[in-house]
Write a protein that holds these residues in place. Structure first.
Motif, PDB file in Angstrom:
ATOM      1  N   UNK A   1       8.391  12.558  -0.938  1.00 21.04           N
ATOM      2  CA  UNK A   1       8.141  13.778  -0.175  1.00 21.04           C
ATOM      3  C   UNK A   1       9.295  13.995   0.790  1.00 21.04           C
ATOM      4  N   UNK A   2       9.858  15.207   0.802  1.00 22.38           N
ATOM      5  CA  UNK A   2      10.955  15.548   1.700  1.00 22.38           C
ATOM      6  C   UNK A   2      10.432  16.529   2.734  1.00 22.38           C
ATOM      7  N   UNK A   3      10.477  16.136   4.019  1.00 20.87           N
ATOM      8  CA  UNK A   3      10.024  16.985   5.113  1.00 20.87           C
ATOM      9  C   UNK A   3      11.218  17.683   5.752  1.00 20.87           C
ATOM     10  N   UNK A   4      10.925  18.630   6.654  1.00 22.46           N
ATOM     11  CA  UNK A   4      11.991  19.381   7.320  1.00 22.46           C
ATOM     12  C   UNK A   4      12.889  18.478   8.159  1.00 22.46           C
ATOM     13  N   UNK A   5      12.284  17.519   8.845  1.00 24.83           N
ATOM     14  CA  UNK A   5      13.051  16.655   9.728  1.00 24.83           C
ATOM     15  C   UNK A   5      12.702  15.208   9.447  1.00 24.83           C
ATOM     16  N   UNK A   6      13.415  14.298  10.123  1.00 25.42           N
ATOM     17  CA  UNK A   6      13.303  12.878   9.837  1.00 25.42           C
ATOM     18  C   UNK A   6      11.944  12.325  10.250  1.00 25.42           C
ATOM     19  N   UNK A   7      11.415  11.414   9.437  1.00 26.11           N
ATOM     20  CA  UNK A   7      10.187  10.694   9.771  1.00 26.11           C
ATOM     21  C   UNK A   7      10.563   9.378  10.442  1.00 26.11           C
ATOM     22  N   UNK A   8      10.068   9.153  11.664  1.00 28.40           N
ATOM     23  CA  UNK A   8      10.446   7.960  12.426  1.00 28.40           C
ATOM     24  C   UNK A   8       9.686   6.722  11.975  1.00 28.40           C
ATOM     25  N   UNK A   9       8.400   6.877  11.709  1.00 27.93           N
ATOM     26  CA  UNK A   9       7.600   5.740  11.256  1.00 27.93           C
ATOM     27  C   UNK A   9       6.334   6.270  10.607  1.00 27.93           C
ATOM     28  N   UNK A  10       5.610   5.389   9.952  1.00 25.09           N
ATOM     29  CA  UNK A  10       4.312   5.759   9.388  1.00 25.09           C
ATOM     30  C   UNK A  10       3.377   4.576   9.457  1.00 25.09           C
ATOM     31  N   UNK A  11       2.097   4.864   9.336  1.00 23.71           N
ATOM     32  CA  UNK A  11       1.078   3.829   9.465  1.00 23.71           C
ATOM     33  C   UNK A  11      -0.040   4.098   8.465  1.00 23.71           C
ATOM     34  N   UNK A  12      -0.512   3.047   7.793  1.00 28.03           N
ATOM     35  CA  UNK A  12      -1.591   3.168   6.817  1.00 28.03           C
ATOM     36  C   UNK A  12      -2.941   3.133   7.508  1.00 28.03           C
ATOM     37  N   UNK A  13      -3.876   3.920   6.988  1.00 21.56           N
ATOM     38  CA  UNK A  13      -5.249   3.882   7.475  1.00 21.56           C
ATOM     39  C   UNK A  13      -5.898   2.573   7.011  1.00 21.56           C
ATOM     40  N   UNK A  14      -6.417   1.740   7.935  1.00 24.34           N
ATOM     41  CA  UNK A  14      -6.973   0.438   7.521  1.00 24.34           C
ATOM     42  C   UNK A  14      -8.264   0.529   6.717  1.00 24.34           C
ATOM     43  N   UNK A  15      -8.945   1.686   6.750  1.00 26.54           N
ATOM     44  CA  UNK A  15     -10.221   1.839   6.051  1.00 26.54           C
ATOM     45  C   UNK A  15     -10.097   2.614   4.742  1.00 26.54           C
ATOM     46  N   UNK A  16      -9.119   3.510   4.644  1.00 31.71           N
ATOM     47  CA  UNK A  16      -8.917   4.302   3.433  1.00 31.71           C
ATOM     48  C   UNK A  16      -7.537   3.983   2.876  1.00 31.71           C
ATOM     49  N   UNK A  17      -7.524   3.305   1.729  1.00 27.57           N
ATOM     50  CA  UNK A  17      -6.283   2.729   1.221  1.00 27.57           C
ATOM     51  C   UNK A  17      -5.239   3.763   0.836  1.00 27.57           C
ATOM     52  N   UNK A  18      -5.631   5.005   0.568  1.00 27.54           N
ATOM     53  CA  UNK A  18      -4.691   6.011   0.086  1.00 27.54           C
ATOM     54  C   UNK A  18      -4.153   6.912   1.198  1.00 27.54           C
ATOM     55  N   UNK A  19      -4.634   6.740   2.430  1.00 23.81           N
ATOM     56  CA  UNK A  19      -4.283   7.653   3.513  1.00 23.81           C
ATOM     57  C   UNK A  19      -3.249   7.000   4.427  1.00 23.81           C
ATOM     58  N   UNK A  20      -2.212   7.746   4.776  1.00 26.26           N
ATOM     59  CA  UNK A  20      -1.255   7.289   5.780  1.00 26.26           C
ATOM     60  C   UNK A  20      -0.815   8.472   6.629  1.00 26.26           C
TER      61      UNK A  20
END
Length: 419
Positions: free
Chosen positions: A209-228
């Motif tokens: 996925x390419x967004x308009x600006x830079x992504x600094x960090x991301x985090x996974x949802x501990x309860x839903x494996x597919x969501x971040x």
């Protein structure tokens, strides 16, 4: 002849001991309580006002660093242990119960770029500007022993982040490329590269996925494996479902400067974000706006943030060399609650939920005091958004029907999806 006799069971109204509360009989027939709703509305209003009066989230400041706090890590087994790394290469281990630093390590020359704890909690890893990956014991050295790392790996480029597997002795680093390491080896098991840009955050997925600006960090949802959730430079956070990356599930908008870090609560229902605008915000996963904003006069640009594993506290590290401890629920009373206090608290919470959409209660519950700089920036951004919306309406009005399509807010920020 029929005689009517009243019969009462003493168990219904007599106390077993003098310490028990008096039992008061009550008839719940609504016809006997015509003013029940106005009375409950008044109670809900008072409960909402008291919630804002007692909202004092700030608990403590952990000072001791001599430079800005750049990263933090939680202990996987101990709720009271937190690790922090600073821009001068110093690593500190803190005891949250005593609110003291229990150990200080000069780990690197230059910035500590990332750190993580091993899944068993016996050691932790750090990476820094000196192109090294170091593994340290979690326990302090004995008297007379020198502070030395267990292992040191010298890399070819600067590492910007590190993370450890939850169950296996494998960790990953990122920088110029992504390397997968085995703890017993000094060379990576495999290396992955994408173009020529340095990598600040990476996850394995066949779709990019390419967004308009830079992504600094991301985090996974501990309860839903597919969501971040991704923290972006365009002041927003984007929650994605990795199975459908064409558009984000939710766009979270409230910050007025770049979002630098994000961390989920253990329940997976909320997350906390740290921003360059000198504030941290708590977002529900399914809402586009924050439910809480924390700030202090002395707090500068917030670089890193963590949500504790007991779901009660939030830690943030900022430029002015302090780590601050906050309550996750600003008005929550700490300590042991009596049964009557719990019952009253639950009753007031239900009343607030029942009348949450009444104008007066909604205004009091949503009101937050903001620093003048953030307030002015929010006002300026509101004017800019309105101008863009008006310009788009005028363009659509004076163009051929269908030539200017409607684009939802969720899809505006996606530049492309590369499969």
């Amino acid at each position: 002849m029929r005689v009517k006799v009243l019969s009462r069971n003493p168990d219904d109204y007599v106390r077993e001991t003098k310490l028990d509360l008096q039992r008061v009989p009550r008839n719940y027939d609504p016809a006997l309580h015509p003013f029940e709703v106005p009375r409950e509305y008044t109670r809900a209003l008072n409960a909402t006002k008291l919630e804002r009066v007692f909202a004092k989230p700030f608990l403590s400041s952990l000072d001791g660093h001599r430079d800005g706090v750049n990263c933090m890590a939680k202990h996987p087994k101990s709720l009271s242990t937190v690790l922090s790394g600073a821009c001068d290469g110093e690593v500190k281990i803190w005891n949250l119960t005593r609110r003291q630093c229990v150990r200080t390590i000069q780990a690197h020359e230059g910035f500590v770029r990332g750190m993580c704890a091993r899944f068993c909690g016996t050691s932790f890893f750090t990476v820094g500007d000196d192109k090294t990956v170091k593994q340290w014991k979690m326990e302090s050295p004995e008297y007379g022993e020198e502070e030395e790392p267990i292992h040191t790996i010298l890399g070819k480029t600067v590492y910007t982040g590190i993370d450890h597997h939850w169950k296996e002795p494998i960790f990953a680093t990122c920088g110029h490329q992504v390397d997968i390491w085995d703890e017993q080896r000094t060379s990576p098991k495999c290396s992955l590269t994408w173009g020529f840009d340095s990598i600040s955050s990476v996850k394995f997925n066949p779709i990019e996925v390419i967004l308009n600006m830079r992504t600094n960090t991301l985090c996974w949802n501990p309860m839903e494996a597919f969501i971040f959730t991704a923290a972006n430079e365009d002041y927003n956070l984007y929650t994605f479902d990795m199975r459908f990356l064409e558009s984000p599930v939710m766009v979270h908008m409230d910050h007025v400067s770049a979002v630098l870090d994000v961390d989920y609560s253990p329940t997976g229902k909320e997350f906390v974000s740290a921003s360059f605008d000198k504030s941290i915000r708590i977002f529900p996963v399914d809402k586009g706006h924050s439910r809480e904003v924390y700030h202090t006069k002395r707090m500068q640009h917030v670089i890193t943030v963590k949500w504790t594993s007991d779901n009660k506290y939030i830690l943030c590290g900022s430029d002015e060399m302090n780590i601050r401890l906050w309550k996750a629920n600003a008005s929550e009373k700490l300590g042991v609650l009596a049964p009557r206090e719990k019952a009253a608290m639950n009753y007031n919470q239900k009343l607030k939920e029942k009348f949450q959409f009444h104008p007066q209660i909604r205004r009091i519950a949503q009101h937050r005091h903001l620093p003048k700089s953030i307030y002015c920036q929010i006002k300026e951004q509101r004017i800019m958004r309105e101008a863009r919306r008006r310009k788009e309406l005028n363009r659509r009005k004076h163009s051929k029907p269908g030539s200017v399509p409607f684009v939802s807010e969720r899809k505006k920020h996606i530049v492309a999806v590369v499969k």
